[in-house]
Design an enzyme around this catalytic site. Structure first.
Site, PDB file in Angstrom:
ATOM      1  N   ARG A   1       0.860  -1.194   0.000  1.00 44.11           N
ATOM      2  CA  ARG A   1       0.000   0.000   0.000  1.00 44.11           C
ATOM      3  C   ARG A   1       0.893   1.240   0.000  1.00 44.11           C
ATOM      4  O   ARG A   1       1.672   1.437   0.936  1.00 44.11           O
ATOM      5  CB  ARG A   1      -0.876   0.038   1.257  1.00 44.11           C
ATOM      6  CG  ARG A   1      -1.713  -1.219   1.504  1.00 44.11           C
ATOM      7  CD  ARG A   1      -3.019  -1.199   0.753  1.00 44.11           C
ATOM      8  NE  ARG A   1      -3.678  -2.493   0.795  1.00 44.11           N
ATOM      9  CZ  ARG A   1      -4.707  -2.790   1.581  1.00 44.11           C
ATOM     10  NH1 ARG A   1      -5.195  -1.876   2.398  1.00 44.11           N
ATOM     11  NH2 ARG A   1      -5.254  -3.989   1.544  1.00 44.11           N
TER      12      ARG A   1
ATOM     13  N   GLU B   1       0.484   4.099   0.919  1.00 46.53           N
ATOM     14  CA  GLU B   1      -0.127   5.121   1.775  1.00 46.53           C
ATOM     15  C   GLU B   1       0.969   6.066   2.244  1.00 46.53           C
ATOM     16  O   GLU B   1       2.006   5.626   2.713  1.00 46.53           O
ATOM     17  CB  GLU B   1      -0.811   4.464   2.978  1.00 46.53           C
ATOM     18  CG  GLU B   1      -2.093   3.754   2.599  1.00 46.53           C
ATOM     19  CD  GLU B   1      -2.482   2.642   3.561  1.00 46.53           C
ATOM     20  OE1 GLU B   1      -1.717   2.356   4.498  1.00 46.53           O
ATOM     21  OE2 GLU B   1      -3.548   2.048   3.344  1.00 46.53           O
TER      22      GLU B   1
ATOM     23  N   ARG C   1       0.440   2.203  13.063  1.00 43.11           N
ATOM     24  CA  ARG C   1      -0.269   0.974  12.683  1.00 43.11           C
ATOM     25  C   ARG C   1      -0.324   0.750  11.173  1.00 43.11           C
ATOM     26  O   ARG C   1      -1.029  -0.136  10.699  1.00 43.11           O
ATOM     27  CB  ARG C   1      -1.660   0.927  13.305  1.00 43.11           C
ATOM     28  CG  ARG C   1      -2.479   2.152  13.083  1.00 43.11           C
ATOM     29  CD  ARG C   1      -3.861   2.035  13.685  1.00 43.11           C
ATOM     30  NE  ARG C   1      -4.743   2.903  12.943  1.00 43.11           N
ATOM     31  CZ  ARG C   1      -4.709   4.229  13.012  1.00 43.11           C
ATOM     32  NH1 ARG C   1      -3.865   4.841  13.801  1.00 43.11           N
ATOM     33  NH2 ARG C   1      -5.532   4.948  12.271  1.00 43.11           N
ATOM     34  N   HIS C   2       0.414   1.549  10.405  1.00 48.91           N
ATOM     35  CA  HIS C   2       0.449   1.353   8.951  1.00 48.91           C
ATOM     36  C   HIS C   2       1.843   0.990   8.474  1.00 48.91           C
ATOM     37  O   HIS C   2       2.825   1.608   8.885  1.00 48.91           O
ATOM     38  CB  HIS C   2       0.028   2.636   8.219  1.00 48.91           C
ATOM     39  CG  HIS C   2      -1.432   2.895   8.295  1.00 48.91           C
ATOM     40  ND1 HIS C   2      -1.983   3.682   9.268  1.00 48.91           N
ATOM     41  CD2 HIS C   2      -2.453   2.457   7.523  1.00 48.91           C
ATOM     42  CE1 HIS C   2      -3.299   3.718   9.104  1.00 48.91           C
ATOM     43  NE2 HIS C   2      -3.619   2.983   8.054  1.00 48.91           N
TER      44      HIS C   2
ATOM     45  N   GLU D   1      -8.275  -1.507  13.751  1.00 49.46           N
ATOM     46  CA  GLU D   1      -8.920  -2.463  12.847  1.00 49.46           C
ATOM     47  C   GLU D   1      -7.923  -3.568  12.527  1.00 49.46           C
ATOM     48  O   GLU D   1      -6.814  -3.300  12.106  1.00 49.46           O
ATOM     49  CB  GLU D   1      -9.325  -1.729  11.565  1.00 49.46           C
ATOM     50  CG  GLU D   1      -9.883  -2.637  10.508  1.00 49.46           C
ATOM     51  CD  GLU D   1      -9.652  -2.059   9.105  1.00 49.46           C
ATOM     52  OE1 GLU D   1      -9.938  -0.870   8.878  1.00 49.46           O
ATOM     53  OE2 GLU D   1      -9.167  -2.827   8.255  1.00 49.46           O
TER      54      GLU D   1
ATOM     55  N   SER E   1     -10.810  -6.705   7.702  1.00 47.30           N
ATOM     56  CA  SER E   1     -12.003  -6.282   6.965  1.00 47.30           C
ATOM     57  C   SER E   1     -12.535  -7.491   6.226  1.00 47.30           C
ATOM     58  O   SER E   1     -11.746  -8.294   5.731  1.00 47.30           O
ATOM     59  CB  SER E   1     -11.670  -5.257   5.887  1.00 47.30           C
ATOM     60  OG  SER E   1     -11.478  -4.021   6.443  1.00 47.30           O
TER      61      SER E   1
ATOM     62  N   ARG F   1      -0.593  -6.491  12.550  1.00 46.97           N
ATOM     63  CA  ARG F   1      -1.523  -5.804  13.477  1.00 46.97           C
ATOM     64  C   ARG F   1      -2.053  -6.766  14.521  1.00 46.97           C
ATOM     65  O   ARG F   1      -2.193  -6.416  15.689  1.00 46.97           O
ATOM     66  CB  ARG F   1      -2.695  -5.205  12.706  1.00 46.97           C
ATOM     67  CG  ARG F   1      -2.378  -3.859  12.166  1.00 46.97           C
ATOM     68  CD  ARG F   1      -3.638  -3.085  11.842  1.00 46.97           C
ATOM     69  NE  ARG F   1      -3.292  -2.019  10.916  1.00 46.97           N
ATOM     70  CZ  ARG F   1      -4.150  -1.295  10.253  1.00 46.97           C
ATOM     71  NH1 ARG F   1      -5.451  -1.523  10.397  1.00 46.97           N
ATOM     72  NH2 ARG F   1      -3.743  -0.353   9.447  1.00 46.97           N
TER      73      ARG F   1
END
Ligand code: AMO
Length: 428
Positions: free
Chosen positions: A210, A212, A218-219, A351, A354, A402
């Site tokens: 990702r 991001e 947490r990423h 989270e 998902s 995570r």
């Protein structure tokens, strides 16, 4: 003589001759004797040497963290803390370590995370750091075991791909000869295609990328995704598969990693199943009871999730998210198409997973693409798989780092990643 692991020494009789190899953690030279503290993957042992001139000279020259070979005799009447030591007869250096070390292995003062990650090979020698990865391995093993027991097969799908799955903005482009390609964000499209192929139940453990931009605790820009997809199933089936898989992972870690939990100074319990379920709309009610105004259709912020999470002891599901915040492949709720048959698994504000029931009707799928303003052409291989017999299906994606982070109560995802990739780090 064959090598003995340090952890296995206890199983031998007093007086047995042994050979061990390990890292020289520390040498303590006293007046008449010297103590070498040796470490391998299975433990730590003290080897005691009489200070004759030759031995003393040899020991003085060995730098910390050098790889050494020690030959000696097991002494089970040792006064050392562990009650067992080796009476050394010879010591030799297999491979010398340079001095000074970039990072100490035994140091009561913990270096900051950046410094530790820069010399990760040394950092990982620390017992309370390697413990994290042993536990992570056991968690994953327990999850794998559970899924195998439920007739899932493990698959491997491409990581170099032509289309985005989780939103176009966060893609890493790669040059693929004369074509444009990307690193895969999720095995989503492929695991669904495998349902059309008739595989019924698949799981994959692999990297997800990702791009991001934000740098948070947490990423990661590359993480390990545990994905499942199952046919003739809905979101409720997927949720119960998830809670049981996590339970199996935790049970396995508790069974296998006693020493590692001890090294970390923590103990964890098996989470009680089923995990509580709360709908998205119920969460909004909760927030408004706390005086927080929240617009239907938005995503919760970490602060909102902290407030919602404070109502639960451990894991909880947030279900029935609005279509506006879920990807194109998510099945709308039958009696209220503003909502979806989707869920997130949360632990406090974090989270962990998902998942959802997916759209299986090709016409509805194309409509969902249009609503999300996605280019149908770049998803043709995926849509084709829906046209010729696609069963109803559901699944989820669980972030391994995570999961480990929240179970061990760590506050940075880099702690549960061997060599983290974040906004600024690609080395080591
Ligand atoms: P999602 O994008 O929510 O869903 O990701 C699923 C889980 O993967 C983990 N995760 C991350 N971990 C670390 N760093 C990141 N940048 C990161 N992004 C995600 C989280 C998250 O809950 N295709 C869907 C899954 C599905 O519906 O089957 C997906 O990828 O733990």
């Amino acid at each position: 003589m064959p090598r003995t692991y340090i952890g296995a020494l206890r199983g031998f009789d007093d007086g047995t001759d042994v050979v061990i190899y390990g890292w020289l953690q520390e040498a303590r030279i006293m007046k008449n004797v010297s103590f070498l503290i040796l470490r391998d993957n299975t433990g730590i042992i003290q080897a005691t040497f009489k200070n004759d001139e030759a031995t003393l000279e040899a020991i003085k020259r060995i730098n910390r963290e050098s790889i050494v070979k020690v030959q000696g005799v097991i002494n089970k009447k040792s006064v050392s803390k562990s009650g067992i030591e080796i009476k050394g007869t010879s010591v030799s250096v297999v491979n010398e370590a340079e001095a000074p070390l970039p990072l100490p292995v035994i140091d009561p003062v913990q270096a900051d995370l950046e410094t530790r990650l820069n010399s990760r090979f040394i950092d990982l020698r620390k017992r309370n750091v390697s413990a994290i990865f042993r536990i992570e391995s056991s968690l994953l093993w327990g999850i794998r075991e559970y899924l195998h027991g439920q007739n899932f097969i493990e698959v491997h799908t491409p990581k170099i791909v032509a289309a985005a799955t989780e939103g176009g903005a966060d893609l890493f482009p790669v040059r693929y000869f004369e074509k444009d390609a990307y690193l895969n964000q999720s095995p989503q499209l492929y695991k669904e295609v495998l349902m059309s192929a008739g595989f019924d139940r698949v799981f994959e453990v692999g990297p997800a990328f990702r791009a991001e931009e934000h740098n948070t605790t947490r990423h990661l820009n590359e993480f390990t995704s545990i994905d499942i997809e199952m046919s003739f199933a809905d979101h409720n089936d997927a949720m119960s598969m998830l809670e049981n898989a996590i339970k199996s992972g935790v049970e396995n870690a508790i069974r296998a990693n006693n020493d590692d939990f001890e090294a970390l100074g923590i103990s964890i319990g098996v989470p009680e199943t089923p995990f509580p379920r709360i709908t998205y709309e119920k969460c909004i009610e909760l927030l408004s009871s706390e005086g927080i105004d929240f617009k239907f259709g938005d995503d919760f912020s970490p602060d909102h999730l902290r407030m919602i999470g404070s109502r639960f002891k451990g894991f909880y599901f947030i279900t029935e998210w609005p279509a506006s915040v879920r990807p194109f492949y998510t099945m709308p709720k039958q009696d209220d198409p503003r909502l979806t048959n989707s869920f997130d698994l949360q632990y406090r504000e974090i989270e962990v997973t998902s998942g959802a029931q997916r759209v299986h009707d090709p016409k509805m799928l194309v409509e969902r693409f249009r609503e999300k303003k996605l280019d149908v052409k770049s998803f043709q291989f995926y849509i084709d798989a829906f046209k010729y017999g696609m069963p109803p299906h559901a699944g989820w994606g669980l972030g391994l780092e995570r999961l480990t982070m929240i179970l061990l109560g760590l506050n940075n995802i880099r702690e549960t990643t061997l060599f983290p990739r974040d906004r600024t780090r690609i080395i080591p």
